[in-house]
Design a protein around this motif. Structure first.
Motif, PDB file in Angstrom:
ATOM      1  N   ASP A   8       0.814  -1.224   0.000  1.00 34.68           N
ATOM      2  CA  ASP A   8       0.000   0.000   0.000  1.00 34.68           C
ATOM      3  C   ASP A   8       0.845   1.271   0.000  1.00 34.68           C
ATOM      4  O   ASP A   8       0.714   2.118   0.880  1.00 34.68           O
ATOM      5  N   HIS A  10       0.627   3.522  -2.351  1.00 33.41           N
ATOM      6  CA  HIS A  10      -0.374   4.547  -2.656  1.00 33.41           C
ATOM      7  C   HIS A  10       0.202   5.873  -3.143  1.00 33.41           C
ATOM      8  O   HIS A  10      -0.167   6.953  -2.647  1.00 33.41           O
ATOM      9  N   ASP A  37      -1.373  -2.197  -4.423  1.00 32.90           N
ATOM     10  CA  ASP A  37      -1.737  -0.792  -4.231  1.00 32.90           C
ATOM     11  C   ASP A  37      -0.496   0.104  -4.253  1.00 32.90           C
ATOM     12  O   ASP A  37      -0.235   0.867  -3.321  1.00 32.90           O
ATOM     13  N   HIS A  64      -6.556  -0.768  -6.052  1.00 32.02           N
ATOM     14  CA  HIS A  64      -6.305   0.574  -6.587  1.00 32.02           C
ATOM     15  C   HIS A  64      -5.465   0.541  -7.863  1.00 32.02           C
ATOM     16  O   HIS A  64      -5.594   1.421  -8.713  1.00 32.02           O
ATOM     17  N   HIS A 116      -2.654  -9.352  -2.214  1.00 37.42           N
ATOM     18  CA  HIS A 116      -3.047  -8.056  -1.648  1.00 37.42           C
ATOM     19  C   HIS A 116      -4.112  -8.210  -0.556  1.00 37.42           C
ATOM     20  O   HIS A 116      -3.963  -7.716   0.560  1.00 37.42           O
ATOM     21  N   HIS A 149      -3.578  -4.452   2.017  1.00 36.95           N
ATOM     22  CA  HIS A 149      -4.955  -3.997   1.819  1.00 36.95           C
ATOM     23  C   HIS A 149      -5.567  -3.264   3.014  1.00 36.95           C
ATOM     24  O   HIS A 149      -6.224  -2.256   2.838  1.00 36.95           O
ATOM     25  N   HIS A 151      -3.902  -1.891   5.507  1.00 38.23           N
ATOM     26  CA  HIS A 151      -2.953  -0.863   5.972  1.00 38.23           C
ATOM     27  C   HIS A 151      -2.718  -0.976   7.482  1.00 38.23           C
ATOM     28  O   HIS A 151      -2.364   0.013   8.126  1.00 38.23           O
TER      29      HIS A 151
HETATM   30 ZN    ZN Z   1      -4.538   0.117  -0.057  1.00 37.57          ZN
END
Ligand code: ZN
Length: 243
Positions: A8, A10, A37, A64, A116, A149, A151
């Motif tokens: 993640d 991001h 992600d 994402h 994920h 996923h 976090h």
């Molecule tokens: Zn995420």
């Protein structure tokens, strides 16, 4: 062999750079295992992809990542995530879209399975409770499963037919043994466990241990970039709180 385990990211370049630097100061790593992600929410999708691709990388896809390349629709996202996903999609060049599109949903590396979400639903299910954990243990064909996923850092041990959730204490080496485990390193680019510092794990195959670390980075720089490109204020603020 040492692997840096991240999830993640991001599109948060400052957080990713912070993690790579910190992991290097702690003895370095041979490979990066990324749990999906890479993009979404943050201001630097392209640069994060490029920095990751410079590493010896194993990476699975996240929801994402799929949204950014149109493989899932943003109508399944909340308003802020959808807005960020549409913005992200417009930033990626064809090569970066192809990279995200090439990522597998599940990957195996030695004793580890990387995914994920969960093995039942690789990009959508949050593996945070008993029901999901037991189901994933049932499908797991390796000793250990690495997930992202949520976090939120997680250490979960298989005890017969139940999944025992334990604390994943920062800076404390966890010896991997005979009992199977589900491991979440926590989030890099948008932590959600109440601590805004990026969280990651170093795996050392010689000692057979995993150790979770956190690192500080200049959150204000990322937030200013987000403001400049018009990403939602809610997403900007939550980086400060880690929620
Ligand atoms: Zn995420």
């Amino acid at each position: 062999m040492r692997a840096l385990i991240v999830s993640d990211i991001h599109s948060n370049l400052e957080a990713l750079q912070g993690v790579l630097g910190d992991a290097n100061r702690r003895g370095g790593f041979d490979m990066v295992w990324c749990l999906g992600d890479v993009v979404g929410y943050g201001p630097d999708p392209g640069p994060c992809i490029e920095l990751l691709r410079q590493q010896d990388l194993v990476c699975v896809v996240g929801n994402h990542d799929y949204a950014a390349i149109g493989k899932i629709g943003v109508e399944e996202f909340n308003t802020y995530a959808a807005q960020a996903a549409r913005w992200t999609a417009a930033q990626l060049c064809k090569d970066q879209v192809d990279f995200l599109g090439s990522l597998p949903e599940v990957e195996r590396k030695g004793n580890f399975t990387l995914v994920h979400g969960s093995l039942r639903d690789p990009v959508w299910e949050y593996l945070v409770g008993q029901y999901a954990a037991v189901d994933t243990f049932g499908r797991l064909e390796t000793p250990y499963c690495l997930v992202g996923h949520s976090h939120i850092p997680l250490l979960c041990t298989e005890m017969g037919s139940v999944a025992a959730f334990g604390p994943f204490v920062e800076d404390e080496a966890v010896k991997l043994g005979r009992q199977r485990m589900i491991i979440n390193p926590g989030g890099v680019g948008q932590p959600r466990d109440g601590d805004p510092r990026p969280s990651y794990v170093l795996y050392d195959s010689d000692s057979g241990t995993i150790t979770r670390h956190r690192v500080t980075y200049d959150i204000a720089i990322t937030q200013e970039k987000m403001r400049r490109v018009g990403l939602p204020d809610y997403l900007i603020q939550r980086l400060s709180h880690g929620r």
